[in-house]
Design a protein around this motif. Structure first.
Motif, PDB file in Angstrom:
ATOM      1  N   TYR A  56      75.085  24.301  10.860  1.00  0.00           N
ATOM      2  CA  TYR A  56      74.388  23.319  10.035  1.00  0.00           C
ATOM      3  C   TYR A  56      74.763  23.622   8.592  1.00  0.00           C
ATOM      4  O   TYR A  56      74.814  24.781   8.187  1.00  0.00           O
ATOM      5  N   CYS A  84      66.450  27.305  12.544  1.00  0.00           N
ATOM      6  CA  CYS A  84      67.492  27.120  11.524  1.00  0.00           C
ATOM      7  C   CYS A  84      66.877  26.942  10.140  1.00  0.00           C
ATOM      8  O   CYS A  84      67.332  27.541   9.156  1.00  0.00           O
ATOM      9  N   VAL A 117      70.216  32.771  14.487  1.00  0.00           N
ATOM     10  CA  VAL A 117      70.654  31.954  13.351  1.00  0.00           C
ATOM     11  C   VAL A 117      70.961  32.885  12.173  1.00  0.00           C
ATOM     12  O   VAL A 117      70.135  33.718  11.803  1.00  0.00           O
ATOM     13  N   ASP A 131      74.387  28.797  14.083  1.00  0.00           N
ATOM     14  CA  ASP A 131      73.322  28.730  15.081  1.00  0.00           C
ATOM     15  C   ASP A 131      73.921  28.978  16.461  1.00  0.00           C
ATOM     16  O   ASP A 131      74.864  28.281  16.863  1.00  0.00           O
TER      17      ASP A 131
END
Ligand code: SME
Length: 160
Positions: A56, A84, A117, A131
């Motif tokens: 991400y 996350c 994470v 992640d």
């Protein structure tokens, strides 16, 4: 063609081999998406017992889905939400033995049972997070965390 076969007997060797493979993949390549895509493919192929491996990105203080291996996933995650978002808000790695016991865990894939994470920091700034999800409870140990932190220290400078 890249043909990495990384299947070491112990974690230290596994992560050392992964680090040198990653260094080879990202050497001389400035494009962040290409580098995240190859890193996700390398990690997703090499680490056993994962059902999701990817990134991400920090886009204006929101996490936005990046390159990954696995099932389609939630696209946007607010800082502070889920595993996350907690890593992004605290800048601390999150190693979760049982995602169902993590307050606010975001279930993108019902098969996920544990999660790791790792925030990716470059010169103190959050670029994104790595992640990893596993269908096995307690899949990730301290060596996985340290190994992934080392991989992200290598990758971070190639992501911006
Ligand atoms: N479970 C994560 C969301 C992302 S997916 O696992 C790919 C979380 O709680 O932040």
């Amino acid at each position: 063609m890249y043909d990495f076969k990384i299947a070491a007997a112990d974690s230290a060797t596994l992560y050392r081999d992964l680090a040198s493979a990653l260094e080879g993949l990202i050497a001389g390549e400035p494009d962040p998406i290409a580098n995240m895509a190859n890193a996700a493919a390398l990690i997703g192929e090499s680490l056993p017992d994962l059902n999701w491996a990817g990134f991400y990105r920090n886009v204006d203080s929101e996490l936005v889905l990046g390159p990954f291996q696995g099932r389609p996933a939630c696209i946007r995650i607010n800082f502070g939400s889920g595993v996350c978002g907690t890593a992004a808000a605290t800048l601390q790695p999150q190693r979760v033995e049982d995602v169902n016991a993590f307050p606010g865990h975001i279930a993108c894939d019902a098969a996920s049972a544990s999660e790791l994470v790792v925030p990716i920091l470059v010169e103190g700034e959050l670029v994104g997070v790595l992640d990893l999800d596993s269908p096995d409870r307690g899949r990730f140990d301290a060596e996985d965390q340290a190994g992934c932190e080392r991989l992200m220290a290598l990758l971070g400078p190639r992501l911006r």
